[in-house]
Write an enzyme that holds these catalytic residues in place. Sequence first.
Site, PDB file in Angstrom:
ATOM      1  N   CYS A   2       0.844  -1.182   0.000  1.00 30.36           N
ATOM      2  CA  CYS A   2       0.000   0.000   0.000  1.00 30.36           C
ATOM      3  C   CYS A   2       0.888   1.244   0.000  1.00 30.36           C
ATOM      4  O   CYS A   2       1.923   1.276   0.665  1.00 30.36           O
ATOM      5  CB  CYS A   2      -0.947   0.098   1.192  1.00 30.36           C
ATOM      6  N   ARG A  27       3.776  -0.511  -4.840  1.00 23.46           N
ATOM      7  CA  ARG A  27       3.482  -0.992  -3.491  1.00 23.46           C
ATOM      8  C   ARG A  27       2.130  -1.707  -3.396  1.00 23.46           C
ATOM      9  O   ARG A  27       1.780  -2.256  -2.353  1.00 23.46           O
ATOM     10  CB  ARG A  27       3.480   0.175  -2.501  1.00 23.46           C
ATOM     11  N   TRP A  75      -2.936  -2.719  -1.725  1.00 23.52           N
ATOM     12  CA  TRP A  75      -2.728  -4.162  -1.904  1.00 23.52           C
ATOM     13  C   TRP A  75      -3.578  -4.804  -0.827  1.00 23.52           C
ATOM     14  O   TRP A  75      -3.263  -4.714   0.362  1.00 23.52           O
ATOM     15  CB  TRP A  75      -1.252  -4.517  -1.742  1.00 23.52           C
ATOM     16  N   ASN A 101      -1.442   2.198   5.775  1.00 19.39           N
ATOM     17  CA  ASN A 101      -0.607   1.102   5.268  1.00 19.39           C
ATOM     18  C   ASN A 101      -0.212   0.274   6.479  1.00 19.39           C
ATOM     19  O   ASN A 101       0.313   0.820   7.449  1.00 19.39           O
ATOM     20  CB  ASN A 101       0.629   1.685   4.570  1.00 19.39           C
ATOM     21  N   GLY A 102      -0.497  -1.033   6.431  1.00 20.72           N
ATOM     22  CA  GLY A 102      -0.181  -1.894   7.573  1.00 20.72           C
ATOM     23  C   GLY A 102      -1.385  -2.744   7.912  1.00 20.72           C
ATOM     24  O   GLY A 102      -2.304  -2.886   7.091  1.00 20.72           O
ATOM     25  N   GLU A 481      16.305 -18.276  -8.971  1.00 20.58           N
ATOM     26  CA  GLU A 481      15.959 -16.902  -9.350  1.00 20.58           C
ATOM     27  C   GLU A 481      15.379 -16.860 -10.772  1.00 20.58           C
ATOM     28  O   GLU A 481      14.409 -16.144 -11.032  1.00 20.58           O
ATOM     29  CB  GLU A 481      17.198 -16.007  -9.224  1.00 20.58           C
ATOM     30  N   LYS A 485      11.665 -15.439 -11.533  1.00 22.67           N
ATOM     31  CA  LYS A 485      11.492 -14.294 -12.436  1.00 22.67           C
ATOM     32  C   LYS A 485      10.451 -14.638 -13.494  1.00 22.67           C
ATOM     33  O   LYS A 485       9.552 -13.869 -13.781  1.00 22.67           O
ATOM     34  CB  LYS A 485      12.848 -14.009 -13.097  1.00 22.67           C
ATOM     35  N   GLU A 488       6.777 -15.142 -11.971  1.00 22.89           N
ATOM     36  CA  GLU A 488       6.102 -13.978 -11.391  1.00 22.89           C
ATOM     37  C   GLU A 488       5.612 -13.002 -12.449  1.00 22.89           C
ATOM     38  O   GLU A 488       4.589 -12.364 -12.257  1.00 22.89           O
ATOM     39  CB  GLU A 488       6.934 -13.284 -10.304  1.00 22.89           C
ATOM     40  N   HIS A 504      14.609 -37.909  -8.908  1.00 21.16           N
ATOM     41  CA  HIS A 504      13.829 -38.314  -7.736  1.00 21.16           C
ATOM     42  C   HIS A 504      12.398 -37.801  -7.802  1.00 21.16           C
ATOM     43  O   HIS A 504      11.770 -37.595  -6.768  1.00 21.16           O
ATOM     44  CB  HIS A 504      14.542 -37.830  -6.462  1.00 21.16           C
ATOM     45  N   LYS A 602       5.659  -4.929  -4.584  1.00 22.83           N
ATOM     46  CA  LYS A 602       7.111  -4.955  -4.437  1.00 22.83           C
ATOM     47  C   LYS A 602       7.535  -4.963  -2.984  1.00 22.83           C
ATOM     48  O   LYS A 602       8.514  -5.578  -2.601  1.00 22.83           O
ATOM     49  CB  LYS A 602       7.706  -3.736  -5.140  1.00 22.83           C
TER      50      LYS A 602
HETATM   51  C1  G6P Z   1       8.753  -9.029  -3.028  1.00 27.61           C
HETATM   52  C2  G6P Z   1       9.402  -8.538  -4.303  1.00 27.61           C
HETATM   53  C3  G6P Z   1      10.681  -9.323  -4.564  1.00 27.61           C
HETATM   54  C4  G6P Z   1      11.612  -9.219  -3.380  1.00 27.61           C
HETATM   55  C5  G6P Z   1      10.922  -9.647  -2.081  1.00 27.61           C
HETATM   56  C6  G6P Z   1      11.746  -9.275  -0.872  1.00 27.61           C
HETATM   57  O1  G6P Z   1       8.280 -10.325  -3.187  1.00 27.61           O
HETATM   58  O2  G6P Z   1       8.518  -8.666  -5.392  1.00 27.61           O
HETATM   59  O3  G6P Z   1      11.310  -8.792  -5.708  1.00 27.61           O
HETATM   60  O4  G6P Z   1      12.726 -10.028  -3.600  1.00 27.61           O
HETATM   61  O5  G6P Z   1       9.677  -8.972  -1.933  1.00 27.61           O
HETATM   62  O6  G6P Z   1      11.796  -7.877  -0.786  1.00 27.61           O
HETATM   63  P1  G6P Z   1      12.980  -7.037  -0.167  1.00 27.61           P
HETATM   64  O7  G6P Z   1      12.557  -5.622  -0.320  1.00 27.61           O
HETATM   65  O8  G6P Z   1      13.064  -7.463   1.266  1.00 27.61           O
HETATM   66  O9  G6P Z   1      14.217  -7.365  -0.921  1.00 27.61           O
END
Ligand code: G6P
Length: 607
Positions: A2, A27, A75, A101-102, A481, A485, A488, A504, A602
């Site tokens: 948010c 956010r 969000w 926010n929270g 990773e 990527k 997502e 396995h 994010k």
């Molecule tokens: C979210 C983002 C990711 C990030 C993760 C941790 O899921 O989409 O890209 O790696 O949070 O966030 P941070 O800000 O702690 O790296």
Amino acid sequence: MCGIVGYIGCEQAGPFLLDGLERLEYRGYDSAGVCLNTGSELFVKKAKGKLKVLKDLTENGKTLHGTVGIGHTRWATHGEPSDVNAHPHLSESGRFAVVHNGIIENYQQLKDYLTSKGIAFRSETDTEVIAQLIEYYYKGDLVDTVIKVLEKLEGSYALGVISKDNPDEIIAVRKESPLIIGLGENENYLASDVTAILSRTKTILRLENNEIAILGRDGVKIITTDKDEVHKDTETVEWDVSAAEKGGYEHFMFKEIMEQPTAIAETISPRIRNGRVVLDEIKLSDEELKQFTKINILACGSAYHVGVVAKYIFEKMLRIPVEADLASEFRYRDPIINDKTLTIVISQSGETADTKEAMKEAQRRGSHVISIVNVVGSAIACESDDVIYTWAGPEIAVATTKAYSTQLAVIYLMALYFGEKLGTVVPEEYTALVNELEMLPAKIEKVLENKAKIQYLASKYFNSRDIFFIGRNIDYALSLEGSLKLKEISYIHSEAYAAGELKHGTISLIEKGTPVIALVTHEELIGKMVSNIEEVKTRGAQVMCIACDDHPEMEQVGQTIFIPKVCDMLLPSLAVIPLQLFAYYVASLKGCDIDKPRNLAKSVTVE
Ligand code: G6P
């Protein structure tokens, strides 16, 4: 999650509120809303969906009237994304409006109490109780009322509050969730993050937990919940406004991928002096460093994947056992950790709730915490014992790229720094590695130049239902990773597997035409990887490989993207580039909303 904005000044607030919200959309983006004091009422406009819907409804804020207002991009946690659940929330009579926010953990209890007093709620959110409580307790002084309401709230919050009766004030307060104040001339701003206000001012004040800011047109007063005034120094933000804009690129993600050589150079260069890695940020003495018997890495998402790479690097170079832990799991498993454990916390935003709480748990158990953070002044940066900043600049796309890469760069610096101090890296190796590290940005440029081939491979695979990633050792860490990527941003199902583990179970999912992306950069394990590739090819898989350019024979094994040969430690920084580009091109061909993938945000400030 948010985003909050606020404006009080002499101009119409609408255009700034909408612009600020757009910059905070990373956010959360399931709904958005604004509330302005028009002089006669608190006027609210909210809309489900991305901010564009609200922008269109208000002609980018131009149809809104009032010189004081608050805004929010959401969000959803409590209550589905809808117009009514979008913020701001009004009190029953419409005298007070709140953005939040929270999470208010005891909201149900508070709601039941207010309902028993005859107050009718409109939304399903936890936030609405704050607006209703303010009206319930209001006796003529908004600051006093907010202080009283705060006593009732459990949980985390950043709040912006305005009142119909007072068009000359915004009240803001935070606990755990971030909030900053921007200072202008005859106008002041409120925002969850500096990116929202960079186009207006670079002078900011950071609110600490439980500080209350009273924003007027001519100034900002900060007080404690005991009403003692707090005098704070202003800070000047170093980020340039252009860094938070697309600058001609179609997507932030692509821009941020292309910025990686610069971001890595800015992270590394100031910390290499006369051929030595200098990490002034680490306050531990050599003796203290030698006391550690274990390293513990805590993070979420891609930052956790950096931790998995770091495990391989640190164990090899430092000969210390390393555990890379998901912060959300670490918190609740009674971890074995004490003052002989060095904890490294990795976070781009510096505000991920689980990472922050895991860090505190480690500190409670006596562990020294070094954080690797991108956002200056964020909670994790401030509360860790030492902080090493990644100088990636603002990262806006939800899928991280340059933050991941700069976090890796800090891991290399730490491995060299600790290796020298502990005597586990011999001088010749140290010098060679430092030299290679300095050349890394130029090598990444070379990989980026090869994007047409990656785009071609994406065009072959973008219709796939499943895509698998395999690798061994650091290549396995990297495959985690690559797979994240892809899934997502393209919504293609994907799994990452340690190549030796395929037999396995996972191999049963391979059928004719299933794409498998094999990471084959690790010299010692090429033979083993080629065997694993043959096993999936025999079952019909189409294989794409990422390999070093000193092994041209890999072209016979699968369609191969070559990266320049570098030492093992630095390979992930080169190999991750094709994985990022592949995910980007696949998502682009599928027409996905690359910078704002569905259901994600994010900055994850709830557990
Ligand atoms: C979210 C983002 C990711 C990030 C993760 C941790 O899921 O989409 O890209 O790696 O949070 O966030 P941070 O800000 O702690 O790296």
